[in-house]
Design an enzyme around this catalytic site. Structure first.
Site: not given
Length: 299
Positions: A177, A179, A66
């Site tokens: 995912d 979190k 990224v």
């Protein structure tokens, strides 16, 4: 909009699931190894990708890297995610393309938007990329540690994030995912969900041989994964995976600790701790209202 009652129903659904002891635990997930290796590799930063001028590298995961980038028309700063060349024609490569497809269907004020998708010519061939909102925010736990918000304000943030997750579920997408580091709090005090890189479509009716579990990899961050996902046969992901993670996130935001004494990404330590009941939230944070503690543990 999505009613807060939907979040409650999701939690009720999870609490009714079979809580059999997690048996047949797998070895350290290859997905976790891929992510760690990707973080360590520092590849040369390209000057540009398509019409975007690259400013800096923000991070990397199992699927891609990224970058922060500048777009001239319209003028804006974006986050650009480029697939790893090494993943070409693999399940993970197809997973990257799936992330683009799934994210494009989620348009919500608390989710980072997909802006554009394209391909980038390299020596290894055409690599897909996509751009998203460059969310300027602070990870949830860092924000809580810095500002120490009253419980009522913390729950407001949390419910906003929950509504965004419920919206994604309503569009047939599981994050998988969730979190604290994937919930960013903006300067305006609004939560934004990021990183749907291992998201999965819900009941699409189409075959998905590219899913992470189909390749024998376990996807997710151990501390926020349901015990069922540690089995040799983890089953098919459903909304309960996200609800469980949301429960752990709220426990951690209230108490400052995980529901067990183990590092969040230590697969084997978490595996052992999830064989037993979590530490009661009331023990970690004695001032927590009992009904709230019950909701957290139900997740």
């Amino acid at each position: 909009g999505v009613s807060p009652d939907r979040i409650e129903r999701m939690m009720q659904r999870l609490s009714a699931l079979d809580r059999r002891e997690a048996e047949g635990f797998m070895h350290l997930p290859a997905f976790q190894r891929l992510s760690r290796e990707a973080e360590r590799i520092e590849l040369p930063v390209p000057k540009s990708i398509g019409p975007y001028r690259i400013i800096k590298r923000l991070g990397a995961g199992a699927f891609g890297v990224v970058y922060e980038a500048q777009q001239d028309h319209p003028s804006r700063i974006v986050a650009l995610k480029l697939a790893h060349a090494s993943l070409s024609d693999t399940a993970s490569y197809r997973g990257f393309r799936r992330e683009i497809r799934l994210l494009a269907g989620i348009v919500h004020e608390n989710v980072a938007r997909v802006l554009e998708a394209g391909t980038f010519s390299t020596e290894q061939g055409e690599l897909p990329y996509f751009t998203m909102d460059r969310v300027q925010g602070e990870p949830l736990l860092e924000y809580v540690a810095r500002t120490r918000p009253p419980l009522q304000n913390l729950l407001r943030l949390y419910l906003e994030a929950c509504r965004a997750v419920a919206y994604a579920h309503g569009r047939g997408v599981i994050h998988r995912d969730l979190k604290p580091s994937h919930i960013l709090i903006t300067a305006e005090g609004r939560p934004k969900l990021i990183d749907f890189s291992i998201a999965r479509a819900l009941e699409t009716g189409e075959a998905e041989p590219e899913t992470i579990t189909a390749t024998g990899l376990v996807a997710g961050t151990p501390a926020y994964m349901r015990p069922e996902r540690f089995r040799a046969d983890p089953g098919v992901p459903d909304v309960g995976d996200d609800v469980y993670a949301l429960g752990v996130i709220l426990y951690q935001a209230i108490s400052g600790s995980l529901p067990f004494d183990a590092p969040a990404d230590d697969f084997f330590a978490v595996m052992e701790k999830k064989r037993v009941d979590p530490i009661p939230l009331g023990r970690r944070a004695p001032k927590t209202p009992k009904d709230l503690a019950l909701i957290v543990h139900a997740a």
